[in-house]
Design a protein around this motif. Sequence first.
Motif, PDB file in Angstrom:
ATOM      1  N   LYS A  61       1.227  -1.364   0.003  1.00  0.00           N
ATOM      2  CA  LYS A  61       0.198  -0.230   0.134  1.00  0.00           C
ATOM      3  C   LYS A  61       0.698   1.409   0.328  1.00  0.00           C
ATOM      4  O   LYS A  61       0.591   2.398  -0.551  1.00  0.00           O
ATOM      5  CB  LYS A  61      -1.126   0.054   1.265  1.00  0.00           C
ATOM      6  CG  LYS A  61      -1.945  -0.875   0.963  1.00  0.00           C
ATOM      7  CD  LYS A  61      -3.112  -1.222   2.606  1.00  0.00           C
ATOM      8  CE  LYS A  61      -2.716  -1.220   3.518  1.00  0.00           C
ATOM      9  NZ  LYS A  61      -1.348  -2.630   3.628  1.00  0.00           N
ATOM     10  N   THR A  62       1.787   0.638   0.698  1.00  0.00           N
ATOM     11  CA  THR A  62       3.105   2.553   0.907  1.00  0.00           C
ATOM     12  C   THR A  62       3.345   2.674  -0.031  1.00  0.00           C
ATOM     13  O   THR A  62       3.004   3.984  -1.403  1.00  0.00           O
ATOM     14  CB  THR A  62       4.239   2.318   1.626  1.00  0.00           C
ATOM     15  OG1 THR A  62       4.032   1.088   2.405  1.00  0.00           O
ATOM     16  CG2 THR A  62       4.900   3.424   2.034  1.00  0.00           C
ATOM     17  N   MET A  63       3.310   1.802  -1.601  1.00  0.00           N
ATOM     18  CA  MET A  63       3.753   2.496  -2.988  1.00  0.00           C
ATOM     19  C   MET A  63       2.738   3.296  -3.653  1.00  0.00           C
ATOM     20  O   MET A  63       3.056   4.005  -4.294  1.00  0.00           O
ATOM     21  CB  MET A  63       4.738   1.711  -3.996  1.00  0.00           C
ATOM     22  CG  MET A  63       4.025   1.757  -5.079  1.00  0.00           C
ATOM     23  SD  MET A  63       6.006   3.117  -4.789  1.00  0.00           S
ATOM     24  CE  MET A  63       7.773   1.982  -5.162  1.00  0.00           C
ATOM     25  N   VAL A 112      -3.665   8.179   5.366  1.00  0.00           N
ATOM     26  CA  VAL A 112      -3.266   7.939   6.774  1.00  0.00           C
ATOM     27  C   VAL A 112      -3.154   6.251   7.297  1.00  0.00           C
ATOM     28  O   VAL A 112      -3.998   5.082   6.389  1.00  0.00           O
ATOM     29  CB  VAL A 112      -5.345   8.291   7.484  1.00  0.00           C
ATOM     30  CG1 VAL A 112      -4.963   7.643   9.282  1.00  0.00           C
ATOM     31  CG2 VAL A 112      -5.336   9.338   7.696  1.00  0.00           C
ATOM     32  N   ASP A 113      -2.574   5.848   7.352  1.00  0.00           N
ATOM     33  CA  ASP A 113      -2.281   4.818   6.973  1.00  0.00           C
ATOM     34  C   ASP A 113      -2.395   3.946   8.844  1.00  0.00           C
ATOM     35  O   ASP A 113      -2.050   4.440   9.925  1.00  0.00           O
ATOM     36  CB  ASP A 113      -0.141   4.686   7.688  1.00  0.00           C
ATOM     37  CG  ASP A 113       0.474   3.248   6.778  1.00  0.00           C
ATOM     38  OD1 ASP A 113      -0.402   2.580   6.378  1.00  0.00           O
ATOM     39  OD2 ASP A 113       1.321   2.662   7.204  1.00  0.00           O
ATOM     40  N   GLU A 114      -2.921   3.196   8.270  1.00  0.00           N
ATOM     41  CA  GLU A 114      -3.203   2.059   9.455  1.00  0.00           C
ATOM     42  C   GLU A 114      -4.098   2.472  10.083  1.00  0.00           C
ATOM     43  O   GLU A 114      -4.361   3.213  11.366  1.00  0.00           O
ATOM     44  CB  GLU A 114      -2.402   1.048  10.714  1.00  0.00           C
ATOM     45  CG  GLU A 114      -1.109   0.253   9.681  1.00  0.00           C
ATOM     46  CD  GLU A 114      -0.735  -0.293   8.963  1.00  0.00           C
ATOM     47  OE1 GLU A 114      -2.188  -0.882   9.752  1.00  0.00           O
ATOM     48  OE2 GLU A 114      -0.387  -1.071   8.918  1.00  0.00           O
ATOM     49  N   GLN A 115      -5.063   3.492   8.947  1.00  0.00           N
ATOM     50  CA  GLN A 115      -6.605   4.283  10.258  1.00  0.00           C
ATOM     51  C   GLN A 115      -7.097   3.874  11.268  1.00  0.00           C
ATOM     52  O   GLN A 115      -7.297   4.264  11.985  1.00  0.00           O
ATOM     53  CB  GLN A 115      -7.491   4.607   8.950  1.00  0.00           C
ATOM     54  CG  GLN A 115      -8.406   3.452   8.344  1.00  0.00           C
ATOM     55  CD  GLN A 115      -9.386   2.923   8.859  1.00  0.00           C
ATOM     56  OE1 GLN A 115      -9.897   3.619   9.388  1.00  0.00           O
ATOM     57  NE2 GLN A 115      -9.864   1.822   9.063  1.00  0.00           N
TER      58      GLN A 115
HETATM   59 MG    MG Z   1       1.997  -0.427   5.893  1.00  0.00          MG
END
Ligand code: MG
Length: 727
Positions: free
Chosen positions: A331-333, A425-428
């Motif tokens: 997902k980061t990419m 927002v990562d790991e929301q």
């Molecule tokens: Mg991640």
Amino acid sequence: MERFLTTGIKDKATKELYYILVVDATPTISILQNPIGYLQGITAQRSELLRSELNIVSFKDLLEHFPYRHIDRTKVDKISSIHPNQEYAYVAGKLLQLEIAGTGRSRRLIGLLKDDSGVLELVWFQGIAWVQKAIHAGHQYLVFGRPGFFMGKPQIAHPDIENFTQQQASGKQSLEPVYPSTEKLKARGLTGANLAKYTKELLQKLSEKEIPENIPDDIIQQYKLISRFDAYQQIHFPVSEKLYQQALRRLKFEELFYGQLRMQLIKMRRHRFSKGFTFSTVGNMFNEFYNHHLPFTLTNAQKKGIREIRQDTASGRQMNRLLQGDVGSGKTMVAFMGMLLAADNDFQSVMMAPTEVLASQHFESIRTYITHLPLQIALLTGSTPAKERKKILAACADGSIHILIGTHAVIEKKVIFKNLGFAVVDEQHKFGVAQRAMLWAKNEIPPHVLVMTATPIPRTLALTAYGDLDYSVMDELPPGRKPITTLHRNEAARPQVMDFVRTEISKGRQAYFIYPLIEESSKLDYENLYKGYEEVKAFFPEPKYWISMVHGKQSSVQKDVNMKRFITGDTQIMVSTTVIEVGVNVPNASVMVIESAEKFGLSQLHQLRGRVGRSSDQSYCILLTGRKLGNDAYERMKIMVATGNGFEIAEKDLEMRGPGEIEGTRQSGAVQFKLASLVNDKAALEAARASVENILSTDPELENPGHIMIKMYLQQQKAKTKWSKVG
Ligand code: MG
Ligand code: ADP
């Protein structure tokens, strides 16, 4: 008069609307809003009790206080036939005696009820005085409740009890409702039987006009639903089991239908009215990176995610998208490519992660991605030194920083952007709704928002809890990954497990040992962690082996140092609490040992396991548990061993724990249904969703005569909410 006004109007719904608007000019004041005190026998005291115990204030609340089962009055149980697994017993007999036993805290009232097969003990711990006044030895009673066994003898504590009348003995079939109640209500003499009586009285007062149909006719026909009015009658006082089931089906459908309708209306409005920045060009940054610097070939799921972001951000409305993907799906990419789009259109980006470890890791990887691009990036966390922090804040405000990565430090008031266009927002699920909303407030026009989660959510839950968001599902892992081998071992096998870890390390790989952290502050947890550390150290002595330890009580510098040593391979082993749970990425680690695995929930186990299996080598997850496991814990281990698919695990988690417990949805009222269940009513939910989509695609304003009932109903519900807020 009514007749006169509506003659000539053929359509039933229009007639209804006409009636409400013209004949009865105050449509939202319905008899259903009357306080329950208007019913016979409900004194002020009882009103107050019903409010405080069951949240029943109005006629409507009482009507919607549904029975959880019915009992057939003609079928009484023989006392001798009562067995321990019986959920409820219904017994008719004579009360032989009623006496107080014990003193102080063990004081209780005991009654003995006899039928021609045996004797049943009845016990009360509370409300004793009231019970003594209400029933008397020598009389016949009907008793209902959950039987327990005490020293081999059947017993019912706090039973529902009523006088035995000839009519009940006459054998006339009738299904009587049993309502959820509380001990306090029973102790005050407000029994399930009372609730049934009030509800019956209420239903007699109501006509079809007060419970009008709220589902369009064609849908009623399509799904063969009974009418709303009939459904309310039959769910409380069914004529037959079959009609009860039909009532239940109808009301569940209605609940799901309106849930979906609200979600889709919100989404539609947002699409139509929300203003967002238009990222009109795909420029140099994006193209340069995409064509020359991609470190790997994107998966199709990643490409799809990027395409969706591209479409949303070019549309002129604000993007609000949930990116759901299993752990390790990359997902980061996808988020980073979105940031490049923002930069191409002269906007800044921000990314918020739930832990410092994770934030600095994102910072490191994105920093390497942009090596060849003219972009400035900064990391801001709670432990950024004041001097540097000042510099970063200034650079954010003047626009010289293009990408800001950090923890919730980035949403603080002092962080001002010149031109924030894209927020991730990562790991929301680790953040609250309010924290996410603060990101929006960073600009007059809110930035595009991408929320990411690696805790897959079952489709039913996603539809109900996040139905108002757009969402992308990444259901594909990067190529070449081998499935992680998962094993369940108990304590006794520890030496073998350690040997196995040693073999992996000798091949140049690394290992995690994770200890449960039940409470961030619990001393005991840390003691366990340190004990575990010593134990691991005994098996893996220095200087041949080096161990990193990371936990929540360390300063972020300590955490960072330990984390970095593991990332660079200076240490072969990481001993940690669940701070490692989310997001951390060390591809060379191939073994994950989870200590006391029975103490973790399914989604957490899956998250932890996702820390390995990040390269093309074979990885392992070993679940270490005690020897004796409860059924639930055993089931969880079995599921983990059986599947590596996060979506499947999420389904199981939902089945085992229910929707209220799934992370990130706890506060969401959207998943709290009175009747429907996200586990058992999947088909009904899909049907309701399809119906709603159908309606809104052809009639978004709900203006067709056949849909006006929907609008009326929504308005009525709204009026009710406002009312209760005032009160
Ligand atoms: Mg991640
Ligand atoms: P998550 O979705 O769990 O946040 P990450 O974004 O951390 O996953 O990616 C997991 C790992 O997979 C990282 O090491 C990343 O560099 C790598 N990765 C991501 N996409 C691909 C791809 N298309 N091909 C190969 N490796 C990839």
